[in-house]
Design a protein around this motif. Structure first.
Motif, mmCIF file in Angstrom:
data_model
loop_
_atom_site.group_PDB
_atom_site.id
_atom_site.type_symbol
_atom_site.label_atom_id
_atom_site.label_comp_id
_atom_site.label_asym_id
_atom_site.label_seq_id
_atom_site.Cartn_x
_atom_site.Cartn_y
_atom_site.Cartn_z
ATOM 1 N N GLY A 96 0.812 -1.219 0.000
ATOM 2 C CA GLY A 96 0.000 0.000 0.000
ATOM 3 C C GLY A 96 0.843 1.264 0.000
ATOM 4 O O GLY A 96 0.409 2.302 -0.503
ATOM 5 N N MET A 97 2.065 1.175 0.543
ATOM 6 C CA MET A 97 2.931 2.360 0.595
ATOM 7 C C MET A 97 3.221 2.904 -0.801
ATOM 8 O O MET A 97 3.399 4.109 -0.976
ATOM 9 C CB MET A 97 4.255 2.036 1.288
ATOM 10 N N THR A 98 3.280 2.009 -1.794
ATOM 11 C CA THR A 98 3.605 2.486 -3.149
ATOM 12 C C THR A 98 2.548 3.463 -3.636
ATOM 13 O O THR A 98 2.855 4.448 -4.279
ATOM 14 C CB THR A 98 3.694 1.316 -4.154
ATOM 15 N N ILE A 99 1.284 3.180 -3.287
ATOM 16 C CA ILE A 99 0.221 4.096 -3.692
ATOM 17 C C ILE A 99 0.101 5.250 -2.692
ATOM 18 O O ILE A 99 0.039 6.409 -3.071
ATOM 19 C CB ILE A 99 -1.134 3.351 -3.836
ATOM 20 N N GLY A 100 0.113 4.917 -1.405
ATOM 21 C CA GLY A 100 -0.107 5.915 -0.358
ATOM 22 C C GLY A 100 0.920 7.041 -0.376
ATOM 23 O O GLY A 100 0.560 8.219 -0.366
ATOM 24 N N GLU A 101 2.204 6.677 -0.435
ATOM 25 C CA GLU A 101 3.253 7.692 -0.369
ATOM 26 C C GLU A 101 3.252 8.584 -1.617
ATOM 27 O O GLU A 101 3.430 9.794 -1.533
ATOM 28 C CB GLU A 101 4.633 7.030 -0.226
ATOM 29 N N SER A 102 3.031 7.966 -2.780
ATOM 30 C CA SER A 102 3.043 8.786 -3.994
ATOM 31 C C SER A 102 1.775 9.638 -4.084
ATOM 32 O O SER A 102 1.812 10.756 -4.588
ATOM 33 C CB SER A 102 3.240 7.923 -5.243
ATOM 34 N N ALA A 103 0.663 9.126 -3.533
ATOM 35 C CA ALA A 103 -0.585 9.914 -3.524
ATOM 36 C C ALA A 103 -0.392 11.164 -2.663
ATOM 37 O O ALA A 103 -0.846 12.257 -3.021
ATOM 38 C CB ALA A 103 -1.731 9.079 -2.979
ATOM 39 N N MET A 104 0.294 10.987 -1.557
ATOM 40 C CA MET A 104 0.543 12.109 -0.659
ATOM 41 C C MET A 104 1.391 13.171 -1.376
ATOM 42 O O MET A 104 1.091 14.370 -1.315
ATOM 43 C CB MET A 104 1.283 11.572 0.566
ATOM 44 N N ALA A 105 2.416 12.715 -2.085
ATOM 45 C CA ALA A 105 3.275 13.655 -2.812
ATOM 46 C C ALA A 105 2.481 14.343 -3.934
ATOM 47 O O ALA A 105 2.664 15.537 -4.192
ATOM 48 C CB ALA A 105 4.489 12.929 -3.378
ATOM 49 N N LEU A 106 1.585 13.593 -4.572
ATOM 50 C CA LEU A 106 0.763 14.188 -5.637
ATOM 51 C C LEU A 106 -0.117 15.306 -5.072
ATOM 52 O O LEU A 106 -0.251 16.375 -5.668
ATOM 53 C CB LEU A 106 -0.124 13.126 -6.295
ATOM 54 N N ASN A 107 -0.673 15.031 -3.926
ATOM 55 C CA ASN A 107 -1.531 16.014 -3.285
ATOM 56 C C ASN A 107 -0.779 17.327 -3.055
ATOM 57 O O ASN A 107 -1.289 18.419 -3.315
ATOM 58 C CB ASN A 107 -2.019 15.426 -1.960
ATOM 59 N N ILE A 108 0.476 17.196 -2.610
ATOM 60 C CA ILE A 108 1.307 18.384 -2.381
ATOM 61 C C ILE A 108 1.601 19.055 -3.733
ATOM 62 O O ILE A 108 1.514 20.273 -3.875
ATOM 63 C CB ILE A 108 2.631 17.996 -1.683
ATOM 64 N N ALA A 109 1.939 18.251 -4.735
ATOM 65 C CA ALA A 109 2.278 18.803 -6.054
ATOM 66 C C ALA A 109 1.118 19.622 -6.606
ATOM 67 O O ALA A 109 1.297 20.722 -7.127
ATOM 68 C CB ALA A 109 2.635 17.679 -7.020
ATOM 69 N N LYS A 110 -0.086 19.070 -6.460
ATOM 70 C CA LYS A 110 -1.261 19.725 -7.051
ATOM 71 C C LYS A 110 -1.695 20.956 -6.284
ATOM 72 O O LYS A 110 -1.948 22.003 -6.865
ATOM 73 C CB LYS A 110 -2.442 18.752 -7.058
ATOM 74 N N HIS A 111 -1.815 20.805 -4.963
ATOM 75 C CA HIS A 111 -2.490 21.855 -4.210
ATOM 76 C C HIS A 111 -1.566 22.842 -3.541
ATOM 77 O O HIS A 111 -1.941 23.973 -3.291
ATOM 78 C CB HIS A 111 -3.413 21.234 -3.161
ATOM 79 N N ILE A 112 -0.347 22.419 -3.231
ATOM 80 C CA ILE A 112 0.509 23.329 -2.468
ATOM 81 C C ILE A 112 1.689 23.798 -3.308
ATOM 82 O O ILE A 112 1.851 24.979 -3.558
ATOM 83 C CB ILE A 112 0.963 22.660 -1.165
ATOM 84 N N ALA A 113 2.489 22.852 -3.785
ATOM 85 C CA ALA A 113 3.673 23.257 -4.556
ATOM 86 C C ALA A 113 3.267 23.775 -5.935
ATOM 87 O O ALA A 113 3.955 24.589 -6.520
ATOM 88 C CB ALA A 113 4.623 22.072 -4.691
ATOM 89 N N LYS A 114 2.152 23.314 -6.439
ATOM 90 C CA LYS A 114 1.678 23.640 -7.790
ATOM 91 C C LYS A 114 2.791 23.421 -8.821
ATOM 92 O O LYS A 114 3.137 24.295 -9.604
ATOM 93 C CB LYS A 114 1.126 25.072 -7.851
ATOM 94 N N LYS A 115 3.354 22.216 -8.749
ATOM 95 C CA LYS A 115 4.441 21.815 -9.656
ATOM 96 C C LYS A 115 4.018 20.545 -10.382
ATOM 97 O O LYS A 115 3.165 19.812 -9.899
ATOM 98 C CB LYS A 115 5.690 21.502 -8.839
#
Ligand code: C2E
Ligand code: CA
Ligand code: CA
Length: 557
Positions: free
Chosen positions: A264-283
């Motif tokens: 599950g970490m493969t999905i969970g950890e990358s999902a968390m990073a995606l969330n940051i990319a989309k909403h916070i870092a906007k990268k």
């Protein structure tokens, strides 16, 4: 006469597990001697296959004792499959032996019946398994299929060769709108096709639904894959016209290392990073890291501590004056929220984006509006002449059909004239949102509440939009005066000119130096806001400024 022991053994072997094909060799070997078996061949045809799009046809050797066999089989049995295809068993005796007797043929009929039944069962089980693990639209694995693959790699200790990705197609909702849902689905399928082409042996990509995908890509191919994600060339059909499209994606990446303990970490950890990319870092992509993990924990704390902070009245409206560039009079102010948490003011950039994600920002904005109304009422009661205060409204409010009524209700509660309040909203790309914005603007106008477009020039709204949708105030983003290059000067000059022709006020934000102020004055910008005069300050400090009403020549010194 059928050799009962051999037949029993045959069945026993076939039922060991589901895979008839790998077992048939041993099963036939058990009866080979009794029947002088030389070779058994299976021919499988599925013209309208539910397994593969274009049907399926294969020939497999189920058993072989000798290389040399007769040209024609000694026994042949054909079955019709449920999928509209056929299964044919061809049985050859050892070269040089006599043909099967009638009795032997009857036994073989029984044996092939059993074999057909078992292989049918096996095909069905496999098909159901595959369906459960496959995304029907693209044929890629679904989350279950992806995780099953991850698990096999984890067992084999090969998972650390990969990075895992969770990615989401950029602005796919626009494609949905433009092409319609049906064609958009086909576009997703085409995209998936390109994705499959990109993969090399050992890599895997899955679709989790909608425009969300996951992938396991070899570490040495990271750069290549990021390039792939940055833009895939495909097309959409509009009528019979092919419209070229480049689809990019935003990704979260998890660099799998020895610390990985579960799939599950493969999905969970990358999902968390995606969330940051989309909403916070906007990268376009963000790698999962300790820092990101801490950030997510902090986010959760902020979201869960919000209601309590509202109860404890920890949010405060700070005021930053807007100053007339010629007279240095305070002509207005912007209310900016501060969270006074454990004795320290927390800046809004640390919590507004988080509250925006879960919609709590709307509650906060109303809280600040109410605070501002209370403060203005208090100044009026004290005989201090207030100025118009602008309040920031998140675009999240636009979806609320009662927005303007709710604003008016607060003003009425404090019996404030609408001239004291201004609402600030940022520009938008979204067409539907633009309609809502125009509608909201109309209602604000009916109630005589001024409206400003915040951070003007950083978004996507064109000057044209302003012609059809004039607001009262344009707030020029700080970036305009950060670089005072010739091109910027021309753009700025024309924006200010056009705004004044359209009877809009222009407020320049983030003015920090006298040089910037002079530059703005030269362009006939009338109102400035920035550290040059003051930073946002608590109500009491601003009240003192209001009493004086203007700045001394300090700014000009
Ligand atoms: P904004 O609406 O563009 O607000 C202007 C920001 O620029 C403020 O940051 C202000 O402190 C800062 N600023 C003002 N003058 C200068 C200057 O001369 N130099 C520099 N470098 N910065 C200057 P602040 O208060 O940290 O707020 C950041 C953003 O948070 C705001 O940007 C706004 O988008 C959001 N925000 C603040 N309060 C609220 C609120 O009550 N509701 C909502 N929805 N958003 C808010
Ligand atoms: Ca603002
Ligand atoms: Ca701004």
């Amino acid at each position: 006469m059928i050799d009962e022991k051999g037949f029993e053994k045959f069945i026993q072997i076939l039922t060991e597990n589901e895979n008839t094909f790998t077992l048939s060799d041993r099963a036939f070997a058990a009866i080979a001697e009794t029947y002088c078996l030389g070779k058994v061949i299976l021919q499988f045809t599925a013209p309208v296959s539910i397994y593969t799009k274009n049907g399926d046809r294969k020939e497999e050797i189920l058993f072989q004792a000798e290389d040399k066999i007769k040209e024609a089989p000694d026994y042949c049995k054909e079955f019709a499959t449920g999928e509209g295809g056929t299964v044919v068993y061809l049985i050859y005796r050892v070269y040089g032996t006599a043909p099967f007797s009638e009795e032997e043929k009857r036994s073989l009929e029984l044996i092939t019946d059993v074999l057909f039944f078992h292989s049918g069962r096996w095909r069905l089980i496999n098909h159901v398994k595959k369906l459960a693990l496959t995304d029907g639209m693209t044929g890629l694995p679904n989350s279950g299929g992806f995780l099953t693959y991850v698990d096999t790699l984890l067992q084999k200790k090969e998972l650390t060769k990969y990075n895992s990705y969770y990615f989401n197609l950029t602005r796919f909702s626009l494609i949905n709108k433009r092409f319609g849902v049906k064609e958009a689905d086909i576009i997703i399928d085409r995209y998936a096709g390109e994705l499959k082409k990109f993969l090399v042996e050992g890599e895997c990509a899955g679709r989790l639904g909608g425009d969300n995908f996951v992938a396991l890509i070899f570490k040495e191919r990271t750069e290549e894959f990021l390039k792939f994600l940055s833009g895939v060339k495909t097309y959409g059909m509009m009528g019979n016209q092919k419209v070229p499209l480049t689809i990019s994606a935003v990704a979260g990446i998890y660099e799998i290392d020895e610390s990985v303990t579960n799939c599950g970490m493969t999905i969970g950890e990358s999902a968390m990073a995606l969330n940051i990319a989309k909403h916070i870092a906007k990268k376009p992509y963000v790698f999962a890291s300790e820092e990101i993990r801490e950030r997510v924990i902090k986010e959760k704390q902020i979201a869960s501590g919000f209601e309590e902070a509202i109860q404890k009245r920890e949010f405060k409206a700070y005021y930053q004056p807007k100053v007339c560039i010629d007279t240095y009079e305070i002509v207005g102010a912007e209310a900016l929220v501060r969270w006074e948490h454990e004795g320290k003011p927390v800046p809004p950039m640390e919590f507004i984006p988080i509250l925006e994600q879960n919609g709590m920002v709307c509650e906060l904005d109303f809280y600040i509006l109410e605070q501002v109304c209370m403060d203005i009422r208090e100044w009026l009661a004290k005989g201090i002449k207030p100025v118009r205060i602008s309040v920031n409204l998140s675009r999240k409010h636009l979806a609320d059909p009662h927005l303007s009524e709710n604003i008016m209700q607060i003003l009425n509660k404090y019996q404030l004239e609408s001239k004291y309040i201004e609402v600030e909203l940022t520009e938008t790309v979204d067409e539907a949102e633009t309609d809502l914005l125009i509608n909201f603007r109309k209602k604000m106008k009916e109630h005589n509440i001024a409206m400003s477009i915040d951070d003007f020039g950083t978004g996507y709204s064109s000057l044209n939009m302003l012609r059809s949708f004039p607001v009262d105030v344009l707030k020029l983003d700080k970036t305009f005066i950060d670089s005072m290059g010739e091109n910027d000067r021309i753009v700025l000059l024309n924006i200010i000119r056009m705004a004044s022709e359209l009877h809009m006020e222009v407020v320049a934000e983030g003015v920090e130096t006298k040089q910037q102020m002079d530059y703005l004055r030269e362009m006939e910008c009338k109102i400035v806001q920035g550290f040059l005069f003051d930073r946002p300050m608590p109500k009491e400090a601003f009240e003192d400024k209001l009493k004086i009403g203007k700045y001394e020549m300090k700014a000009g010194a």
